[in-house]
Write a protein that holds these residues in place. Structure first.
Motif, PDB file in Angstrom:
ATOM      1  N   ARG A  78      23.753 -22.838  29.898  1.00 58.82           N
ATOM      2  CA  ARG A  78      23.818 -22.724  28.441  1.00 58.82           C
ATOM      3  C   ARG A  78      22.876 -23.748  27.822  1.00 58.82           C
ATOM      4  N   LEU A  79      22.042 -23.298  26.901  1.00 56.06           N
ATOM      5  CA  LEU A  79      21.027 -24.155  26.300  1.00 56.06           C
ATOM      6  C   LEU A  79      21.660 -25.299  25.506  1.00 56.06           C
ATOM      7  N   THR A  80      21.045 -26.476  25.648  1.00 61.35           N
ATOM      8  CA  THR A  80      21.464 -27.647  24.869  1.00 61.35           C
ATOM      9  C   THR A  80      20.507 -27.811  23.683  1.00 61.35           C
ATOM     10  N   GLU A  81      20.826 -28.710  22.792  1.00 60.03           N
ATOM     11  CA  GLU A  81      19.941 -28.979  21.654  1.00 60.03           C
ATOM     12  C   GLU A  81      18.591 -29.511  22.128  1.00 60.03           C
ATOM     13  N   PHE A  82      18.624 -30.280  23.203  1.00 60.25           N
ATOM     14  CA  PHE A  82      17.358 -30.770  23.760  1.00 60.25           C
ATOM     15  C   PHE A  82      16.500 -29.611  24.263  1.00 60.25           C
ATOM     16  N   ASP A  83      17.137 -28.625  24.926  1.00 57.61           N
ATOM     17  CA  ASP A  83      16.406 -27.436  25.391  1.00 57.61           C
ATOM     18  C   ASP A  83      15.776 -26.691  24.220  1.00 57.61           C
TER      19      ASP A  83
END
Length: 411
Positions: A78-83
């Motif tokens: 699941r994508l993070t804010e950094f991603d």
């Protein structure tokens, strides 16, 4: 703007690519001589690689592979804010490269014969490149938000990433280098006639494989020309949009299997390792590499590899000459080969065609090609052709129809 390529955090290969660097210098440098030099270097590099500029840039994206990309295309990640920040950063830079008004940059350049103009078209016959270009057409002149980042990750997952994602099929050269088959044009699945039961079992197994369900390694056995190899090549083409790829090896390259499996085992793609017309003689031991991988060990953890093998012989034994001295050794070898063939969970037999089935196949091919010949004449000539070619098979039927195309009734 002067360090845009250096700001890429996912697609860092752009900064090391001569074509991208020459393009970047052409549209950003102020010095006329430097831009002129970049212009001609860019044209020469594009002509040499045989691609248009945007095709090349899209291929760079498609074939890029690193830890960040592997993480992004993981089905369970699941994508993070950094991603999101990384994806947004790179998409904005590449979007700028794709849609830059090059005419403005080269208005004072000696654009001899409009060389670059032909290489700037944003079109491609490559389906994956088209998908990527379509994405950048949608986001042109638009801000990149989370939704666009999500859409891009979906695109990456659907098309696959890494060096094996840009082509459908690959082969290993004599120096053990994996090379793409540039024009992979197998017989269409629907045009492989007669062997419907075998085809359906192969299709179901392949579908289970691409959907990460339980699957079998497949051994296709039968006479030459019955459609074994054509079926494997066609099924890969059928599922190419579900990240299925083919790598063809020859018997003498089985020793390269450990290195090959190590290279592809963490890919998001699915690979069929294809070996055609495989058989072994008594004194050969290359089969041990294949047997060890199919039996277990490394392949227990490698769920993206399936072996599809064809052979003219039931138990992969090429020839056995017996004598009293070597009888025990020969019996051991036969046992080993039987054990190897038994490890293929999907065993498909392609029997030789009866005359009726052969003629039916000929007529189906003629109808598909919309050829207009008297059926009685075709039947007689197809029989004659099979006698000259030494048998009745799908290959012989296909050759007969090709001959009709070439010389018609002057057979």
């Amino acid at each position: 703007m002067s360090h845009q390529l250096k700001n890429l955090v996912i697609y860092t290969s752009f900064e090391r690519d001569s074509i991208v660097c020459n393009y970047y210098n052409l549209i950003t440098k102020e010095d006329y001589n430097e831009r002129q030099r970049s212009y001609f270097n860019l044209v020469k590099d594009l002509v040499s690689c045989g691609k248009k500029l945007m095709e090349h840039i899209m291929f760079l994206m498609i074939e890029s592979e690193n830890q960040i990309i592997s993480k992004l295309v993981d089905e369970h990640y699941r994508l993070t804010e950094f991603d999101y920040a990384c994806i947004k950063n790179d998409l904005m830079i590449i979007n700028w490269l794709v849609h830059y008004d090059v005419a403005q940059a080269i208005h004072d350049i000696d654009n001899q014969h409009g060389l670059l103009t032909f290489l700037l078209e944003k079109t491609s016959q490559h389906s994956q490149v088209t998908c990527y270009l379509d994405f950048f057409t949608v986001v042109r002149d638009k801000p990149i938000f989370h939704q666009q980042c999500d859409d891009f990750v979906v695109l990456m997952k659907s098309q696959g990433t890494g060096r094996f994602s840009s082509h459908i099929a690959y082969y290993m050269t004599v120096d053990n280098t994996i090379m793409p088959i540039e024009k992979y044009e197998p017989l269409k699945w629907s045009l492989i006639y007669d062997y419907d039961i075998q085809k359906e079992r192969l299709r179901k197994n392949t579908e289970a494989f691409v959907k990460s369900k339980f699957y079998h390694h497949a051994l296709l056995v039968g006479a030459s020309g019955t459609g074994k190899s054509s079926s494997i090549k066609a099924i890969v083409d059928l599922y190419k949009d579900q990240r299925l790829r083919l790598i063809q090896l020859h018997k003498g390259q089985l020793g390269q299997l450990p290195a090959l499996i190590e290279e592809i085992k963490n890919s998001s793609l699915k690979f069929i390792i294809f070996m055609d017309d495989l058989s072994f003689e008594v004194n050969e031991d290359a089969y041990k590499f294949l047997k060890s991988f199919i039996e277990g060990g490394i392949l227990n953890e490698t769920k993206n590899v399936a072996f599809y093998v064809t052979s003219n012989r039931m138990h992969l034994i090429k020839e056995v000459r017996s004598d009293r001295e070597g009888e025990i050794h020969i019996q051991d070898f036969i046992q080993e080969m039987t054990s190897l063939s038994d490890r293929f969970g999907l065993f498909l037999t392609f029997e030789s065609l009866s005359q009726k089935a052969y003629l039916e196949m000929v007529f189906k091919m003629i109808d598909e090609e919309k050829l207009d010949y008297d059926r009685s004449w075709v039947e007689v000539e197809a029989k004659k052709w099979s006698l000259r070619q030494g048998g009745m098979s799908g290959r012989v039927a296909n050759q007969f129809v090709k001959q009709l195309h070439m010389i018609g009734e002057d057979l």
